[in-house]
Design an enzyme around this catalytic site. Structure first.
Site, mmCIF file in Angstrom:
data_model
loop_
_atom_site.group_PDB
_atom_site.id
_atom_site.type_symbol
_atom_site.label_atom_id
_atom_site.label_comp_id
_atom_site.label_asym_id
_atom_site.label_seq_id
_atom_site.Cartn_x
_atom_site.Cartn_y
_atom_site.Cartn_z
ATOM 1 N N ASN A 65 -10.386 18.323 19.749
ATOM 2 C CA ASN A 65 -10.397 17.679 21.058
ATOM 3 C C ASN A 65 -11.863 17.466 21.414
ATOM 4 O O ASN A 65 -12.528 18.357 21.930
ATOM 5 C CB ASN A 65 -9.697 18.587 22.076
ATOM 6 N N ARG A 87 -7.075 14.716 19.632
ATOM 7 C CA ARG A 87 -6.598 14.347 20.953
ATOM 8 C C ARG A 87 -7.393 13.120 21.407
ATOM 9 O O ARG A 87 -8.625 13.106 21.312
ATOM 10 C CB ARG A 87 -6.846 15.486 21.938
ATOM 11 N N HIS A 143 -1.987 13.608 30.553
ATOM 12 C CA HIS A 143 -1.306 14.887 30.268
ATOM 13 C C HIS A 143 0.002 14.662 29.511
ATOM 14 O O HIS A 143 0.894 15.513 29.514
ATOM 15 C CB HIS A 143 -0.975 15.664 31.570
ATOM 16 N N ARG A 183 -11.554 16.623 41.591
ATOM 17 C CA ARG A 183 -11.160 15.241 41.917
ATOM 18 C C ARG A 183 -10.373 15.213 43.219
ATOM 19 O O ARG A 183 -9.561 16.099 43.474
ATOM 20 C CB ARG A 183 -10.290 14.650 40.801
ATOM 21 N N GLU A 215 -0.609 21.995 24.021
ATOM 22 C CA GLU A 215 -0.925 20.645 23.535
ATOM 23 C C GLU A 215 -1.370 20.666 22.076
ATOM 24 O O GLU A 215 -1.066 19.754 21.312
ATOM 25 C CB GLU A 215 -1.998 20.016 24.428
#
Ligand code: AMP
Length: 396
Positions: free
Chosen positions: A9, A88, A177, A237, A382
């Site tokens: 990733n 990823r 996601h 965020r 993941e």
């Protein structure tokens, strides 16, 4: 049997990696290279319960992956077990609706989608290029965060703006996601038979946070948009707000639109409201010691999560399951309770004892006895999903 998958990733300033074996069930080694691009970078390897950190003189992505290769060279049993590399990739646009074996056309496609993920996709491409150089015989696979949401209908994915902007520039909701949601959907189907035919709401709550409605195994709505900024309030965020704020902030503070956007991405959310931290655990501790701002930040986070879950339920026939996952969803009993308290109108209620004693890392149904909706805590994985996709693609 050779069945090792190297999962990479590769972000703009960090690179997480792991080697998984036995159909992704065993982690042979995992680690992270941090602060890449600076002169403070380091890489950490975790193997057999031991942690080893190496300071990187050269903080480039290339050096980080070279260190992984050197580590593997000195652990030939792991190195020789490798059959593929899974990457990823954050943004697959409308080009990728599932994971794919990487070839030049796929590289071009990821590059094309970089306009929507200017920090992430170029970093992924670097990772892919370096990994193919250093592991020349191994097939490589790209697994996209956006792919699972390609089942959204136009009614859900279009923004109500002039159609030409979608036609000419592909401006639409993509969602993220997706690898986590696909894993949760699959995992739920193994612990609750029939859930693949039902309505599921998932809250992936971590430093980045989103929700997803899964109708009969397919994503029917999600809260993130063309970028991960839309939707829930997150660690740093803001999530959704009146877009006019962007120009108000840039005028009031005399900064560019990009700098105003940076405020919404990096200085808002839990951090912006609490003026203390983006980290849920820190805020819960502060709240316990009486910090009112930390409490407000957490309550806003819960309120917005509940609101988005309720709104995504409009794409389901029934709310049969709600799932909490991600660092916060899996570990914060306080926020799970605070979210569910706001879903009383949907007859959602949880057993507070079960909620508070939920063992870390395990699947658990925490619904109250009287509640007909199952409320689950399910740890996401993941990396496992990326390893499984890689195995499937290289074996067919
Ligand atoms: P993630 O981005 O999925 O790794 O999640 C990171 C977030 O999970 C951070 O805000 C952490 O504070 C939060 N988190 C992890 N463990 C706990 C915990 N035990 N209680 C509350 N929040 C937690």
């Amino acid at each position: 049997m050779k069945d090792g998958i190297l999962v990479i990733n590769c972000g703009s300033s960090s690179l997480k990696f792991a080697v998984l074996s036995h159909a992704g069930q065993h982690i042979l080694v995992e680690g992270i290279a941090d602060k890449l691009g600076s002169n403070l970078s380091s890489i950490t390897f975790k193997c057999d319960g031991e942690k080893k950190q190496i300071i990187l003189d050269d903080g480039s992505h290339k050096n980080a992956i070279t260190q992984i290769k050197l580590w593997l060279d000195s652990h030939p049993n792991i190195h020789d077990s490798l059959i593929g590399v899974g990457h990823r990739v954050v943004h697959g646009g409308e080009t990728f609706s599932k994971s794919v074996l990487i070839n030049q056309k796929v590289v071009d496609g990821i590059e094309e989608c970089a306009k929507f993920a200017p920090l992430h996709n170029p970093a992924h491409l670097k990772g892919i290029e370096i990994a193919s150089e250093l592991f020349p015989g191994l097939p490589q696979v790209a697994v996209f965060d956006t792919a699972f949401h390609q089942t959204l209908t136009p009614e859900q994915y279009l923004y109500p703006i002039p159609m030409g902007l979608y036609r000419d520039h592909h401006f639409r909701k993509y969602g993220f996601h997706g690898t986590s949601y696909r894993y949760i959907s699959k995992q739920l189907a193994t612990i609750s038979k029939g859930s693949h035919q039902q309505g599921v709401l998932v809250a992936h709550l971590g430093n980045g946070a989103s929700i997803c409605a899964i109708n009969q195994g397919e994503s029917s709505d999600t809260s993130m948009g063309i970028t991960p900024l839309e939707g829930l309030m997150m660690g740093t965020r803001s999530g959704s707000l009146d877009p006019s704020l962007l120009s108000f902030i840039s005028q009031a503070e005399d900064i560019s639109a990009q700098a105003a956007l940076d405020i919404l991405n990096k200085k808002s959310g839990l951090l912006g409201i609490s003026e203390l931290s983006n980290d849920c655990r820190t805020l819960e501790e502060a709240m316990t010691s009486g910090d009112e701002r930390a409490k407000l930040a957490l309550e806003m986070f819960a309120a917005r999560t509940a609101k988005y879950l309720a709104s995504a339920a409009t794409t389901l026939e029934n709310i049969d399951h709600i799932v909490f996952t991600g660092g916060i969803g899996e570990n914060s009993s306080y926020l799970r309770q605070a979210v569910c308290n706001r879903l009383k109108a949907f007859n959602i209620s949880i057993d507070s004892e079960l909620n508070e004693s939920a063992p870390r890392g395990e699947n658990l149904n925490i619904k109250a006895q009287t509640c007909t909706t199952n409320v689950w805590v399910i740890p996401t994985n993941e990396e496992l999903m990326i390893a499984l996709d890689t195995i499937n693609l290289i074996q067919h």
